[in-house]
Design a protein around this motif. Structure first.
Motif, mmCIF file in Angstrom:
data_model
loop_
_atom_site.group_PDB
_atom_site.id
_atom_site.type_symbol
_atom_site.label_atom_id
_atom_site.label_comp_id
_atom_site.label_asym_id
_atom_site.label_seq_id
_atom_site.Cartn_x
_atom_site.Cartn_y
_atom_site.Cartn_z
ATOM 1 N N SER A 70 -17.802 9.204 67.290
ATOM 2 C CA SER A 70 -18.850 9.237 68.294
ATOM 3 C C SER A 70 -18.897 7.920 69.064
ATOM 4 O O SER A 70 -18.316 6.913 68.659
ATOM 5 C CB SER A 70 -20.200 9.507 67.629
ATOM 6 N N ALA A 71 -19.629 7.917 70.167
ATOM 7 C CA ALA A 71 -19.707 6.730 71.021
ATOM 8 C C ALA A 71 -20.289 5.532 70.278
ATOM 9 O O ALA A 71 -19.913 4.391 70.526
ATOM 10 C CB ALA A 71 -20.534 7.046 72.268
ATOM 11 N N THR A 72 -21.194 5.786 69.358
ATOM 12 C CA THR A 72 -21.812 4.695 68.602
ATOM 13 C C THR A 72 -21.053 4.366 67.319
ATOM 14 O O THR A 72 -21.435 3.459 66.592
ATOM 15 C CB THR A 72 -23.253 5.079 68.216
ATOM 16 N N ALA A 73 -20.035 5.135 67.041
ATOM 17 C CA ALA A 73 -19.231 4.981 65.817
ATOM 18 C C ALA A 73 -19.994 5.352 64.557
ATOM 19 O O ALA A 73 -19.503 5.129 63.448
ATOM 20 C CB ALA A 73 -18.688 3.548 65.686
ATOM 21 N N GLU A 74 -21.167 5.947 64.717
ATOM 22 C CA GLU A 74 -21.962 6.302 63.538
ATOM 23 C C GLU A 74 -21.469 7.574 62.880
ATOM 24 O O GLU A 74 -21.737 7.826 61.702
ATOM 25 C CB GLU A 74 -23.426 6.463 63.949
ATOM 26 N N ARG A 75 -20.759 8.414 63.660
ATOM 27 C CA ARG A 75 -20.311 9.691 63.128
ATOM 28 C C ARG A 75 -18.814 9.847 63.338
ATOM 29 O O ARG A 75 -18.278 9.428 64.355
ATOM 30 C CB ARG A 75 -21.054 10.837 63.797
ATOM 31 N N THR A 76 -18.187 10.429 62.351
ATOM 32 C CA THR A 76 -16.755 10.697 62.455
ATOM 33 C C THR A 76 -16.456 12.123 62.012
ATOM 34 O O THR A 76 -17.238 12.749 61.289
ATOM 35 C CB THR A 76 -15.929 9.723 61.593
ATOM 36 N N TYR A 77 -15.338 12.609 62.474
ATOM 37 C CA TYR A 77 -14.872 13.945 62.108
ATOM 38 C C TYR A 77 -13.407 13.845 61.720
ATOM 39 O O TYR A 77 -12.642 13.093 62.333
ATOM 40 C CB TYR A 77 -15.004 14.905 63.295
ATOM 41 N N TYR A 78 -13.048 14.590 60.678
ATOM 42 C CA TYR A 78 -11.647 14.666 60.273
ATOM 43 C C TYR A 78 -11.280 16.121 60.019
ATOM 44 O O TYR A 78 -12.049 16.866 59.406
ATOM 45 C CB TYR A 78 -11.402 13.866 58.997
ATOM 46 N N ALA A 79 -10.103 16.505 60.459
ATOM 47 C CA ALA A 79 -9.583 17.812 60.089
ATOM 48 C C ALA A 79 -9.377 17.845 58.579
ATOM 49 O O ALA A 79 -9.074 16.814 57.963
ATOM 50 C CB ALA A 79 -8.257 18.071 60.803
ATOM 51 N N ASP A 80 -9.566 19.001 57.979
ATOM 52 C CA ASP A 80 -9.417 19.119 56.525
ATOM 53 C C ASP A 80 -8.055 18.615 56.060
ATOM 54 O O ASP A 80 -7.932 18.033 54.975
ATOM 55 C CB ASP A 80 -9.600 20.576 56.096
ATOM 56 N N SER A 81 -7.048 18.826 56.877
ATOM 57 C CA SER A 81 -5.682 18.478 56.485
ATOM 58 C C SER A 81 -5.445 16.973 56.377
ATOM 59 O O SER A 81 -4.454 16.547 55.786
ATOM 60 C CB SER A 81 -4.683 19.081 57.472
ATOM 61 N N VAL A 82 -6.353 16.157 56.948
ATOM 62 C CA VAL A 82 -6.134 14.712 56.931
ATOM 63 C C VAL A 82 -7.237 13.950 56.202
ATOM 64 O O VAL A 82 -7.149 12.718 56.061
ATOM 65 C CB VAL A 82 -5.982 14.145 58.359
ATOM 66 N N LYS A 83 -8.259 14.646 55.740
ATOM 67 C CA LYS A 83 -9.360 13.972 55.053
ATOM 68 C C LYS A 83 -8.844 13.200 53.844
ATOM 69 O O LYS A 83 -8.030 13.693 53.076
ATOM 70 C CB LYS A 83 -10.398 15.000 54.597
ATOM 71 N N GLY A 84 -9.335 11.973 53.715
ATOM 72 C CA GLY A 84 -8.926 11.133 52.604
ATOM 73 C C GLY A 84 -7.652 10.350 52.854
ATOM 74 O O GLY A 84 -7.303 9.467 52.075
ATOM 75 N N ARG A 85 -6.958 10.680 53.941
ATOM 76 C CA ARG A 85 -5.704 9.989 54.257
ATOM 77 C C ARG A 85 -5.786 9.214 55.566
ATOM 78 O O ARG A 85 -5.147 8.171 55.708
ATOM 79 C CB ARG A 85 -4.549 10.992 54.345
ATOM 80 N N PHE A 86 -6.541 9.725 56.526
ATOM 81 C CA PHE A 86 -6.656 9.091 57.843
ATOM 82 C C PHE A 86 -8.038 8.473 57.994
ATOM 83 O O PHE A 86 -9.030 8.987 57.477
ATOM 84 C CB PHE A 86 -6.466 10.125 58.951
ATOM 85 N N THR A 87 -8.106 7.370 58.747
ATOM 86 C CA THR A 87 -9.369 6.715 59.044
ATOM 87 C C THR A 87 -9.412 6.354 60.520
ATOM 88 O O THR A 87 -8.510 5.689 61.018
ATOM 89 C CB THR A 87 -9.547 5.444 58.202
#
Length: 127
Positions: free
Chosen positions: A51-68
């Motif tokens: 998000s614009a404020t960096a308070e929220r992020t989204y990750y595809a299930d396939s990359v959760k835990g691996r990408f930041t």
């Protein structure tokens, strides 16, 4: 005024890469930013968004835990740290920015035409 994506390359499975999305000629203050990937024969996949404020992020299930995903304090660059890469992560990655991007991203709309889009950077992961 453009977005510039960089950092792609060729790595072996298990390796890491960090992609950068730099805003040239403007700042990302009010923009949500997302990373998307395109693979031949498949549709656009939303990998990660912030998000614009960096308070929220989204990750595809396939990359959760691996990408930041993260943003710098100068509000000009968004990064995607990719660890434990897998062959299925191979694709052309590009970044996009839009004031409404984060809402669209979390709703599953990864096909919209966003206000700004950078050129792609190729990521190749070999087994």
């Amino acid at each position: 005024v453009q977005l510039q994506a960089s950092g792609g390359g060729s790595v072996q499975a298990g390796g890491s890469l960090r992609l950068s999305c730099a805003a040239i000629g403007f700042t990302l203050d009010y923009y949500g930013v997302g990373w998307f990937r395109q693979v031949p024969g498949k549709g656009r996949e939303g990998v990660s968004c912030i998000s614009a404020t960096a308070e929220r992020t989204y990750y595809a299930d396939s990359v959760k835990g691996r990408f930041t995903i993260s943003r710098d304090s100068a509000k000009t660059t968004v990064y995607l740290q990719m660890n434990s890469l897998k062959p299925e992560d191979t694709g052309v990655y590009y970044c996009a920015a839009d004031p409404y991007l984060f809402g669209l991203c979390i709703s599953g709309d990864h096909a919209s035409s966003f206000e700004r889009r950078g050129q792609g950077t190729l990521v190749t992961v070999s087994s």
